[in-house]
Design a protein around this motif. Sequence first.
Motif, PDB file in Angstrom:
ATOM      1  N   ALA A  80     -53.730  88.465 131.856  1.00 24.78           N
ATOM      2  CA  ALA A  80     -54.168  89.756 131.474  1.00 24.78           C
ATOM      3  C   ALA A  80     -53.603  90.262 130.122  1.00 24.78           C
ATOM      4  O   ALA A  80     -54.096  90.726 129.028  1.00 24.78           O
ATOM      5  N   ASN A  83     -54.956  88.713 126.867  1.00 25.24           N
ATOM      6  CA  ASN A  83     -56.413  88.946 127.154  1.00 25.24           C
ATOM      7  C   ASN A  83     -57.413  87.847 127.344  1.00 25.24           C
ATOM      8  O   ASN A  83     -58.245  87.352 126.708  1.00 25.24           O
ATOM      9  N   ARG A  84     -56.840  87.036 128.323  1.00 21.26           N
ATOM     10  CA  ARG A  84     -57.748  86.049 128.923  1.00 21.26           C
ATOM     11  C   ARG A  84     -58.255  85.969 130.087  1.00 21.26           C
ATOM     12  O   ARG A  84     -58.780  84.931 130.530  1.00 21.26           O
ATOM     13  N   THR A  87     -63.241  88.827 131.390  1.00 26.56           N
ATOM     14  CA  THR A  87     -64.035  90.036 131.466  1.00 26.56           C
ATOM     15  C   THR A  87     -65.300  90.100 130.763  1.00 26.56           C
ATOM     16  O   THR A  87     -65.768  89.046 129.951  1.00 26.56           O
ATOM     17  N   ARG A  90     -65.718  89.074 127.087  1.00 24.74           N
ATOM     18  CA  ARG A  90     -65.348  87.840 126.591  1.00 24.74           C
ATOM     19  C   ARG A  90     -66.628  86.766 127.086  1.00 24.74           C
ATOM     20  O   ARG A  90     -66.889  85.794 126.700  1.00 24.74           O
ATOM     21  N   THR A 109     -64.126  95.414 129.805  1.00 22.00           N
ATOM     22  CA  THR A 109     -63.132  94.968 129.034  1.00 22.00           C
ATOM     23  C   THR A 109     -61.771  94.843 130.079  1.00 22.00           C
ATOM     24  O   THR A 109     -61.528  95.683 130.850  1.00 22.00           O
ATOM     25  N   ARG A 110     -60.628  93.945 129.306  1.00 15.49           N
ATOM     26  CA  ARG A 110     -59.368  94.150 130.051  1.00 15.49           C
ATOM     27  C   ARG A 110     -58.746  95.509 130.195  1.00 15.49           C
ATOM     28  O   ARG A 110     -58.154  95.965 130.976  1.00 15.49           O
ATOM     29  N   ASP A 111     -59.030  96.166 128.745  1.00 16.17           N
ATOM     30  CA  ASP A 111     -58.482  97.631 128.947  1.00 16.17           C
ATOM     31  C   ASP A 111     -59.234  98.597 129.570  1.00 16.17           C
ATOM     32  O   ASP A 111     -58.410  99.580 130.139  1.00 16.17           O
ATOM     33  N   TRP A 140     -53.815 100.550 128.772  1.00 15.29           N
ATOM     34  CA  TRP A 140     -53.093  99.001 128.924  1.00 15.29           C
ATOM     35  C   TRP A 140     -51.846  98.866 128.385  1.00 15.29           C
ATOM     36  O   TRP A 140     -50.752  98.589 128.919  1.00 15.29           O
TER      37      TRP A 140
END
Length: 227
Positions: A80, A83-84, A87, A90, A109-111, A140
Amino acid sequence: MAALHSSGSTTGYNWGEPVPDTNGGSDIVLWKHSDDSYKPYFSSTRTWDQIRERKAAVFWCKGVWFAQEVPRFSFIVWLAARNRLSTGDRMRAWGIQQACVLCGEPDETRDHILFACPYSFTVWDSLVNRLSGNMTDPDWLTTLQFVTANNLQILDKILLKMAFQTSIYHIWKERNERRHQTGFRTASQVMRIVDKAVRNRITPLRYTAGHKYVGLMQRWFEVTATS
Ligand SMILES: [Zn+2]
């Protein structure tokens, strides 16, 4: 990293490497431990230090890796932080459309998942609002910075990191189970699972009297008790 070393050459030439000389004995294999250190035994640490690419430590390092961590939780937090996580934003590159399965937001998204999503934020906030001194935030980066460095008392610092990685792991797990239609839990169910997982992690730690982390479980009960 292994080097052949001819021991005890007595020739007068010195072109950097001594000329092989059978009078000096047989060649032996040595392992390079650093630029000017060769030893007869192999060291994975020394070898790794020589071949790895060194980078500056990231600011969130101590928020992800710490003594009381659960490695598989730390791994997800590490993904996370980089940012891998796979999600929706991506996965679009592979032609897959993925909305947030926790709340329906079209752009996953991650955020968003950590922790702008109302579902995730409910889990995170209900667990650590009191522990963090009302410092929970849906952002985040703000959260990662706060978990990594804050002015909380020593037990609370550890509990916050434990709650952070346990929440992220179980929120991501819930996201994957919903995505593959293998589970569907409410935010309060996931919150209870995280609470139990944190307690399960504290139980085997057994700090002895006088240790700075004695009282971890009692403190967790204090900050999570519903009045
Ligand atoms: Zn969402």
